[in-house]
Each structure stands twice: as C-alpha cells, then as structure tokens.
Design an enzyme around this catalytic site. Sequence first.
Site, short mmCIF file in Angstrom:
data_model
loop_
_atom_site.label_atom_id
_atom_site.label_comp_id
_atom_site.label_asym_id
_atom_site.label_seq_id
_atom_site.Cartn_x
_atom_site.Cartn_y
_atom_site.Cartn_z
N HIS A 123 0.76 -1.28 -0.07
CA HIS A 123 0.13 -0.05 0.00
C HIS A 123 0.88 0.95 0.07
O HIS A 123 0.17 2.40 -0.20
CB HIS A 123 -0.97 -0.12 1.28
CG HIS A 123 -1.93 -0.94 1.27
ND1 HIS A 123 -2.83 -1.11 0.09
CD2 HIS A 123 -2.27 -1.95 1.98
CE1 HIS A 123 -3.75 -2.22 0.30
NE2 HIS A 123 -3.45 -2.58 1.76
N ASP A 158 -2.81 -10.42 -2.55
CA ASP A 158 -3.36 -9.93 -1.26
C ASP A 158 -4.80 -9.71 -1.77
O ASP A 158 -5.12 -9.12 -2.69
CB ASP A 158 -2.62 -8.78 -0.78
CG ASP A 158 -2.97 -8.42 0.47
OD1 ASP A 158 -2.15 -8.56 1.32
OD2 ASP A 158 -3.86 -7.72 0.75
N HIS A 160 -6.27 -7.29 -0.57
CA HIS A 160 -6.51 -5.71 -0.86
C HIS A 160 -5.80 -5.20 -2.13
O HIS A 160 -4.60 -5.86 -2.38
CB HIS A 160 -5.99 -4.79 0.18
CG HIS A 160 -6.68 -5.28 1.55
ND1 HIS A 160 -6.16 -6.10 2.55
CD2 HIS A 160 -7.69 -4.80 2.38
CE1 HIS A 160 -7.07 -6.12 3.73
NE2 HIS A 160 -8.10 -5.52 3.28
N ASP A 245 -4.38 -12.79 3.28
CA ASP A 245 -5.63 -12.27 3.61
C ASP A 245 -6.84 -12.58 2.67
O ASP A 245 -8.03 -12.33 3.24
CB ASP A 245 -5.79 -10.68 4.04
CG ASP A 245 -5.15 -10.02 3.27
OD1 ASP A 245 -4.98 -10.64 2.04
OD2 ASP A 245 -4.82 -8.68 3.34
ZN LIG Z 1 -4.23 -7.15 2.57
#
Ligand SMILES: [Zn+2]
Length: 333
Positions: A123, A158, A160, A245
């Site tokens: 991120h 991931d 996200h 995740d």
């Molecule tokens: Zn994540």
Amino acid sequence: MLFVTNDRCVEHTAGEMHPESPQRLRAVFAALDRADLREAVTLVEAPKAPLELLAGVHTQDLVDMIQAVSARGGGRIDMDTVVAPASFDAARYAAGAGLESIERLGRGEADTAFCAVRPPGHHATKAESMGFCLFNNVAVAATALADAGERVLIVDYDAHHGNGTQDIFYDDPRVLFVSFHQWPCYPGTGRIDESGRGNGTGTTINVPLPPGTTGDVYNQAWDRHVAPHVDAFEPTWVLISAGFDAHQADPITDMGLTAGDYALLTSRILEIAPAGRRVVFLEGGYDLTALTESAAAVMATIVGQSFDTERPTNGGPGVEIIDKAIDHFGTLS
Ligand SMILES: [Zn+2]
C-alpha cells in the site's frame, strides 16, 4: 529456497489490538515446521536496504519523515498505520530482504526466495505510507531489477488492491503489475480501467473480484485474461506480493480461498519465470492459523515437497469480471 528474514522485523509494533502484529511473523516461521521444511530451506538474514535506494522509489521527504517519527519515539501516520521506535529499522530490513534475495539468486544460490518480513509494503505509494505499510518492499526490489535491465512481473494476490505498487509503476513499461483483490474494499482503487498511463498503458492489470470468490475463478482469470499479457510481456523475473488475507478465515476481508488455492495459484505464477528469478514477499494475512497453513502450502509447493492441506475451492462468484477485463484490454490496442 531461501527464507529471508530479520528478527528486527518483529520489533515493529502498531499497537496491542492491531491486526498487523508481530505474531504474524511468528506464524510464518511456524509454517517451516508445519510443512517440515527446515531441511529444504536456507535461512538468510536480511540486511538494511540502502537509504538511497528507498529514496529512489519513494520521495526523500517520506523516507526522512518515517526516520524522524521513529527517532522521536513513534507516532501515527494515518488511522491504520503506526510508526514505532523500531519501525524505521524494521522497514529497512523488510525492503532489504528483497534486495538480498535478488543478489543471492543472481549468484545461483537457490531457485526461489521467500521474504518473511513486516511491515508489509504494497500500500505504500511513492509519496505516502499507508494501510499498515511504510516502504514498498516489492517495489524496491522491482526497481533494482528494472534498473539493471530486467523485465519484471509483479503479481499481487493480497485481498486488498496493491495501490502503492500500482502508483509507483503506473507509467513504467518495464514492470507489469497484476493485482487480484476484493472489490469493493480498502483502499478503494484497482478498477479494471486502471490499466496504466503513457508508456505504461496496458502494463497494469487489475482483477477486482467480489466477496466469496473461490480459487477456480482466480485460476480462470489467470488463464484467460492475465497469462496472454504475461506471455507477450516476456518477464525475466517474477515477484509475488503474497498476501494471505484472501483466505476464507481472514477476519478483515471476505474472500473464499484456502491454503490449497494459494499453493496452486503460486505454482502457476512462478512457472512463468526460470528458476533463480523468483521472489515471494509476505504482505497481509491476519488469521494466524490460516497464515501458517497458507505460507506452509506455498513454501512446500516452491520446494516441491508434498503437503497435506486444505483442498482448493470452486463454485464461487466473479466469473463475469473476467470477460469485462478482457473486453477493456481489447479497447486499449
Ligand atoms: Zn491485505
């Protein structure tokens, strides 16, 4: 396989109740025993990434700010992202793991490296640390490779969106960035039509998938949509942003994968690049049992060791996204 880590990465703490906890790294270390991998891997201590390389990927202001906040005893960067006194060093070791992997793989020491590091990185944008991430570990390694003339594929599975990695390479044709992620979800980017800019048009591929997506849909998205672009790009290195995740047990997302899905997907991605040109980076993954099981399954696959784990999944939603993505890329050429 090289297992690249540093004990100092455990010292970064974001607070007692924070999901991105030091226990996560211990859960990944436990994966070595869970899949009986101690004999099959070489433990490597990650060095600190040089500051000038961090400032080549991020802004000098960001590197200076993280250093200053750490030095004055820590502080909060945003609602989710905390810098502790040990965080600047931990983040330098986390980024250094990828650089050490590249160097050792280049010397022929192993086929693949697994970087067991935190804080995670995907991120972190060029100018901003966010979403539990301080420096972008995978981007630091990819930049070093691209600057050495390599063509780099980054696959981020991931749950996200890897907005930081996308931001850093959005107009860079030397790096093909592919992200599979839950949609809608944090951080709110990663639409199909975010597909690169300028010379980098077409070298960002986003596959935003609905909650509950199962492994068969990931595999189909890879085969029908992503693989042809990867073949055309002809990568010389493959880096994976391995966030666990998207496991169905994860407490902060809603995807449908199992450890068996992660193993399958990882082996298909890694077979793109020749042995000695493959690096896997730990990103997210917040259910500690699922994290151990998924990391164990992935590492067992990498070293070619059999491992009895959760079965791959199928029958979930999201197939229609694949056709939408294929249609969008058809309009680019
Ligand atoms: Zn994540």
